[in-house]
Write an enzyme that holds these catalytic residues in place. Structure first.
Site, mmCIF file in Angstrom:
data_model
loop_
_atom_site.group_PDB
_atom_site.id
_atom_site.type_symbol
_atom_site.label_atom_id
_atom_site.label_comp_id
_atom_site.label_asym_id
_atom_site.label_seq_id
_atom_site.Cartn_x
_atom_site.Cartn_y
_atom_site.Cartn_z
ATOM 1 N N ASP A 7 -5.080 3.951 5.949
ATOM 2 C CA ASP A 7 -5.678 3.776 4.049
ATOM 3 C C ASP A 7 -5.390 2.573 3.778
ATOM 4 O O ASP A 7 -5.021 1.830 4.440
ATOM 5 C CB ASP A 7 -4.158 5.288 3.540
ATOM 6 C CG ASP A 7 -2.694 4.922 3.720
ATOM 7 O OD1 ASP A 7 -2.820 4.471 4.688
ATOM 8 O OD2 ASP A 7 -2.596 5.720 3.036
ATOM 9 N N HIS A 8 -4.779 2.959 2.292
ATOM 10 C CA HIS A 8 -4.815 1.413 1.186
ATOM 11 C C HIS A 8 -3.108 1.250 2.084
ATOM 12 O O HIS A 8 -3.444 -0.043 2.273
ATOM 13 C CB HIS A 8 -4.274 1.651 -0.150
ATOM 14 C CG HIS A 8 -3.864 3.076 -0.045
ATOM 15 N ND1 HIS A 8 -4.193 4.262 -0.499
ATOM 16 C CD2 HIS A 8 -2.507 2.408 -0.684
ATOM 17 C CE1 HIS A 8 -3.235 4.964 -1.003
ATOM 18 N NE2 HIS A 8 -1.730 3.962 -1.082
ATOM 19 N N CYS A 65 -0.606 4.409 8.166
ATOM 20 C CA CYS A 65 -0.706 4.936 6.748
ATOM 21 C C CYS A 65 0.728 3.565 6.347
ATOM 22 O O CYS A 65 1.668 3.149 7.206
ATOM 23 C CB CYS A 65 -0.927 6.340 6.488
ATOM 24 S SG CYS A 65 0.398 7.437 7.157
ATOM 25 N N GLY A 66 1.333 4.419 4.883
ATOM 26 C CA GLY A 66 2.642 3.811 5.208
ATOM 27 C C GLY A 66 3.641 3.953 5.519
ATOM 28 O O GLY A 66 4.653 2.434 6.067
ATOM 29 N N THR A 67 3.767 5.317 6.227
ATOM 30 C CA THR A 67 5.371 5.463 7.295
ATOM 31 C C THR A 67 3.989 5.856 8.239
ATOM 32 O O THR A 67 5.043 5.518 9.174
ATOM 33 C CB THR A 67 5.438 7.596 6.821
ATOM 34 O OG1 THR A 67 4.884 7.916 6.581
ATOM 35 C CG2 THR A 67 6.397 6.772 5.053
ATOM 36 N N GLY A 68 3.487 6.590 8.386
ATOM 37 C CA GLY A 68 2.615 6.787 9.690
ATOM 38 C C GLY A 68 2.610 8.097 9.845
ATOM 39 O O GLY A 68 1.911 9.105 10.525
ATOM 40 N N GLY A 70 2.066 10.647 7.653
ATOM 41 C CA GLY A 70 0.472 11.944 7.495
ATOM 42 C C GLY A 70 0.113 11.476 8.457
ATOM 43 O O GLY A 70 -0.820 12.696 8.579
ATOM 44 N N HIS A 98 5.200 10.478 28.707
ATOM 45 C CA HIS A 98 5.410 11.930 29.048
ATOM 46 C C HIS A 98 4.616 12.489 28.539
ATOM 47 O O HIS A 98 4.556 13.304 28.374
ATOM 48 C CB HIS A 98 7.139 11.760 28.426
ATOM 49 C CG HIS A 98 8.109 10.936 29.116
ATOM 50 N ND1 HIS A 98 8.974 11.769 28.833
ATOM 51 C CD2 HIS A 98 7.918 10.241 30.573
ATOM 52 C CE1 HIS A 98 10.201 10.658 30.049
ATOM 53 N NE2 HIS A 98 8.779 9.939 30.272
ATOM 54 N N ARG A 109 4.178 -0.105 5.870
ATOM 55 C CA ARG A 109 4.948 -0.315 5.166
ATOM 56 C C ARG A 109 6.504 -0.661 6.058
ATOM 57 O O ARG A 109 7.252 -1.415 5.380
ATOM 58 C CB ARG A 109 5.881 0.703 4.396
ATOM 59 C CG ARG A 109 4.668 0.837 3.473
ATOM 60 C CD ARG A 109 4.482 1.675 1.818
ATOM 61 N NE ARG A 109 3.918 1.625 0.989
ATOM 62 C CZ ARG A 109 3.525 2.824 0.304
ATOM 63 N NH1 ARG A 109 3.199 3.694 0.681
ATOM 64 N NH2 ARG A 109 2.642 2.588 -0.464
ATOM 65 N N ARG A 132 5.442 16.562 36.667
ATOM 66 C CA ARG A 132 6.034 17.562 35.522
ATOM 67 C C ARG A 132 5.058 17.571 33.244
ATOM 68 O O ARG A 132 5.635 18.554 33.523
ATOM 69 C CB ARG A 132 7.365 17.887 35.580
ATOM 70 C CG ARG A 132 8.355 16.293 34.814
ATOM 71 C CD ARG A 132 9.836 16.223 35.552
ATOM 72 N NE ARG A 132 9.969 15.223 34.775
ATOM 73 C CZ ARG A 132 10.081 13.490 34.926
ATOM 74 N NH1 ARG A 132 9.670 13.520 36.128
ATOM 75 N NH2 ARG A 132 10.656 12.805 34.735
ATOM 76 N N HIS A 133 5.161 15.850 33.607
ATOM 77 C CA HIS A 133 4.544 15.897 32.309
ATOM 78 C C HIS A 133 3.318 16.662 32.143
ATOM 79 O O HIS A 133 2.902 16.844 30.913
ATOM 80 C CB HIS A 133 4.442 14.277 31.753
ATOM 81 C CG HIS A 133 6.270 13.488 32.087
ATOM 82 N ND1 HIS A 133 6.877 14.106 31.141
ATOM 83 C CD2 HIS A 133 6.505 12.593 32.694
ATOM 84 C CE1 HIS A 133 8.409 13.630 31.886
ATOM 85 N NE2 HIS A 133 7.727 12.709 33.219
ATOM 86 N N ARG A 136 4.047 20.270 31.348
ATOM 87 C CA ARG A 136 4.063 20.720 29.371
ATOM 88 C C ARG A 136 3.351 20.568 29.011
ATOM 89 O O ARG A 136 3.515 20.959 27.774
ATOM 90 C CB ARG A 136 5.068 19.417 29.612
ATOM 91 C CG ARG A 136 6.382 19.561 30.772
ATOM 92 C CD ARG A 136 7.833 18.784 30.408
ATOM 93 N NE ARG A 136 8.541 19.208 31.151
ATOM 94 C CZ ARG A 136 9.550 18.517 31.817
ATOM 95 N NH1 ARG A 136 9.750 17.020 31.608
ATOM 96 N NH2 ARG A 136 10.604 18.650 32.702
HETATM 97 C C1 RB5 Z 1 0.197 6.230 0.216
HETATM 98 O O1 RB5 Z 1 1.148 6.319 -0.807
HETATM 99 C C2 RB5 Z 1 1.468 7.440 2.064
HETATM 100 O O2 RB5 Z 1 1.868 8.120 1.227
HETATM 101 C C3 RB5 Z 1 0.675 7.269 3.169
HETATM 102 O O3 RB5 Z 1 -0.250 5.570 3.642
HETATM 103 C C4 RB5 Z 1 1.583 7.548 3.645
HETATM 104 O O4 RB5 Z 1 2.364 6.753 4.217
HETATM 105 C C5 RB5 Z 1 1.486 9.356 4.000
HETATM 106 O O5 RB5 Z 1 2.223 10.330 5.288
#
Ligand code: RB5
Length: 140
Positions: A7-8, A65-68, A70, A98, A109, A132-133, A136
């Site tokens: 995403d952006h 994405c911002g955190t990965g 989502g 694994h 971010r 084993r993996h 699972r």
């Molecule tokens: C977008 O602002 C942010 O929510 C998205 O990139 C992501 O981090 C969601 O998990």
């Protein structure tokens, strides 16, 4: 084939990874987004990325994405996708060994380009250990 999606908030890091791939002559398909404007929603790109990854069992995805978080939540809603959010090289290695992860999720971010490229290299060069993996994974 490597499938890139962001995403952006992941756009810039995706561009850095593309530069690295170009330098190394590694071919990747970018399913978007194509700008850093905040007009997009990460689920759309996770779904587009999943569809492309599933076209061939040898494909792998890199979704950002911002955190990965989502991207990994949405990607993992498809039962054939095993998406792993990796913040370091050890996670990337274990996600392959694994979990036989077929999608690497990164944080635009919180992960620098330098770190992300190290993570990507490990993810792309580490094999699933099976044994084993594999037992699972069949229970997912
Ligand atoms: C977008 O602002 C942010 O929510 C998205 O990139 C992501 O981090 C969601 O998990």
């Amino acid at each position: 084939m490597i499938i890139l999606a962001s995403d952006h908030a992941g756009f810039q890091l995706k561009e850095e990874i593309k530069k690295f791939f170009n330098k190394e002559n590694i071919i990747a398909i970018d399913v978007g987004c194509y700008s850093r404007e905040q007009l997009d929603d990460y689920p759309d790109f996770a779904k587009a990325g999943n569809a492309k990854v599933l076209e061939d069992p040898r494909n792998v995805g890199i979704f950002i994405c911002g955190t990965g978080i989502g991207m990994s939540i949405v990607a993992n809603r498809n039962p054939k996708i095993r998406a792993a959010l990796c913040l370091n090289e050890e996670f990337a290695s274990l996600a392959r060994k694994h979990n036989d992860a077929n999608v690497l999720c990164l944080s635009g971010r919180f992960t620098s380009a330098r770190k992300a490229i190290k993570i990507v290299k490990i993810f792309l060069t580490t094999d699933f250990e099976g044994g084993r993996h594999a037992r699972r994974i069949k229970k997912y």
